[in-house]
Design an enzyme around this catalytic site. Structure first.
Site, mmCIF file in Angstrom:
data_model
loop_
_atom_site.group_PDB
_atom_site.id
_atom_site.type_symbol
_atom_site.label_atom_id
_atom_site.label_comp_id
_atom_site.label_asym_id
_atom_site.label_seq_id
_atom_site.Cartn_x
_atom_site.Cartn_y
_atom_site.Cartn_z
ATOM 1 N N CYS A 1 45.156 41.143 45.931
ATOM 2 C CA CYS A 1 45.279 42.494 46.461
ATOM 3 C C CYS A 1 45.641 42.844 47.874
ATOM 4 O O CYS A 1 46.214 43.850 48.353
ATOM 5 C CB CYS A 1 44.032 43.214 46.304
ATOM 6 S SG CYS A 1 42.617 42.364 46.511
ATOM 7 N N CYS B 1 35.535 42.366 45.554
ATOM 8 C CA CYS B 1 35.448 43.086 46.860
ATOM 9 C C CYS B 1 33.882 42.542 47.374
ATOM 10 O O CYS B 1 33.872 42.522 48.568
ATOM 11 C CB CYS B 1 35.216 44.551 46.650
ATOM 12 S SG CYS B 1 36.745 45.280 46.107
#
Lengths: 133, 187
Positions: free
Chosen positions: A37, A107
């Site tokens: 990402c 994350c």
């Protein structure tokens, strides 16, 4: 996708955003990124050399709300812990605290990696013989 | 793809190398691929099947679509490698590590983007310079990748395969950056 209230809270009011002097011998800097990402996270901690306790932590994250919240929460948890206690922070703790959905688990992994990278940097700097390198 | 007896068009294969009649290999000659593509495009063109039975007309439409997808993927070395190695976006936990020096670069780039968005035009040349570096990094990663193709084809060695996957991950990362900076500079 809907973010949890806690993610939104960290996103809107990030704790400990900013940076510390990376040349300070008591500051460890961890820089990590997720190739997919393109998120990048810098996490810094400052250890009190006498007590061995983390007295300051800062982060700067470029990425999605979950990545920002994960690192913001990590800095909150780091303060007041020793290095050993800090290493006990697991990404799964972050996942449950922030109610991250499966697609955002990476994350929290990133935040854990950042903590470890910062601690490794600090240890490298303070290792015997590291002086003047 | 054609019946050896009646020359009717058969159901086209879905595999990209198969439709080209090629061995699945990382190293392929671009000219060979191109030649096959134009030849097959002519042979399979839906216009040629206008007066054939409905099933053949459908097959020719399918084949043309697969052929176009296959050509787009196979002519690009990185996409070809991703296809052949069945590379899927990495899940958390098995992310290829991003080299630290690249991270610094990315971080600085993001700082420049933030200043630019905040109205500081002084960050623009900084960002353009970062873009130049990313473009050359992409070239380098592509070259490093292709240098491993022949070895992989010959040995199918696991270590070579991991190195290829690592480079593919790095290249995708750089690709994202280039896209981000492009968007930012175009504002």
């Amino acid at each position: 996708m809907a973010y949890s209230d806690k993610v939104l809270d960290h996103y809107n009011n990030p704790r400990n955003a900013g940076s510390l002097d990376r040349n300070d011998p008591n500051v460890g800097t961890g820089m990590v990124g997720a190739p997919e990402c393109g998120d990048v996270m810098k996490l810094q901690l400052k250890v009190n050399p006498e007590s061995g306790v983390i007295e300051e932590a800062r982060f700067k994250t470029f990425g999605c709300g979950s990545a920002i919240a994960s690192s913001s929460l990590a800095t909150e948890w780091l303060k007041g812990r020793t290095i050993e206690q800090a290493l006990a922070i697991k990404n799964t703790d972050i996942v449950s605290e922030l109610s991250l959905p499966p697609v955002k688990i990476h994350c929290s992994v990133l935040a854990e990696d950042a903590i470890r990278a910062a601690i490794n940097d600090y240890k490298r700097k303070t290792a015997p013989g590291a002086e003047g390198r | 793809m054609f019946c050896p007896h009646c020359n009717a068009l058969l159901c086209p294969p879905g595999g990209y190398f198969e439709i080209f009649g090629m061995e699945p290999r990382l190293e392929i000659a671009r000219e060979d691929l191109e030649r096959r593509f134009y030849q097959l495009s002519r042979q399979l063109h839906p216009d040629r099947f206008a007066r054939r039975p409905a099933v053949e007309r459908q097959y020719s439409l399918d084949a043309a679509a697969i052929l176009n997808d296959a050509y787009r993927v196979l002519r690009d070395p990185a996409r070809r490698a991703e296809y052949l190695l069945n590379e899927v976006p990495a899940a958390a936990g098995d992310r290829p590590p991003v080299p630290a020096e690249l991270l610094e670069e990315i971080f600085e780039m993001n700082m420049a983007i933030e200043s630019l968005r905040g109205g500081d035009q002084g960050a623009r040349p900084q960002l353009a310079a970062a873009q130049e570096r990313f473009l050359s990094m992409r070239r380098e990663a592509g070259q490093a990748l292709e240098e491993l193709f022949d070895e992989f084809d010959r040995t199918h060695d696991d270590a070579v395969c991991s190195r290829i996957r690592l480079l593919l991950g790095r290249r995708r990362f750089i690709e994202n950056l280039i896209r981000d900076v492009e968007k930012e500079l175009a504002r």
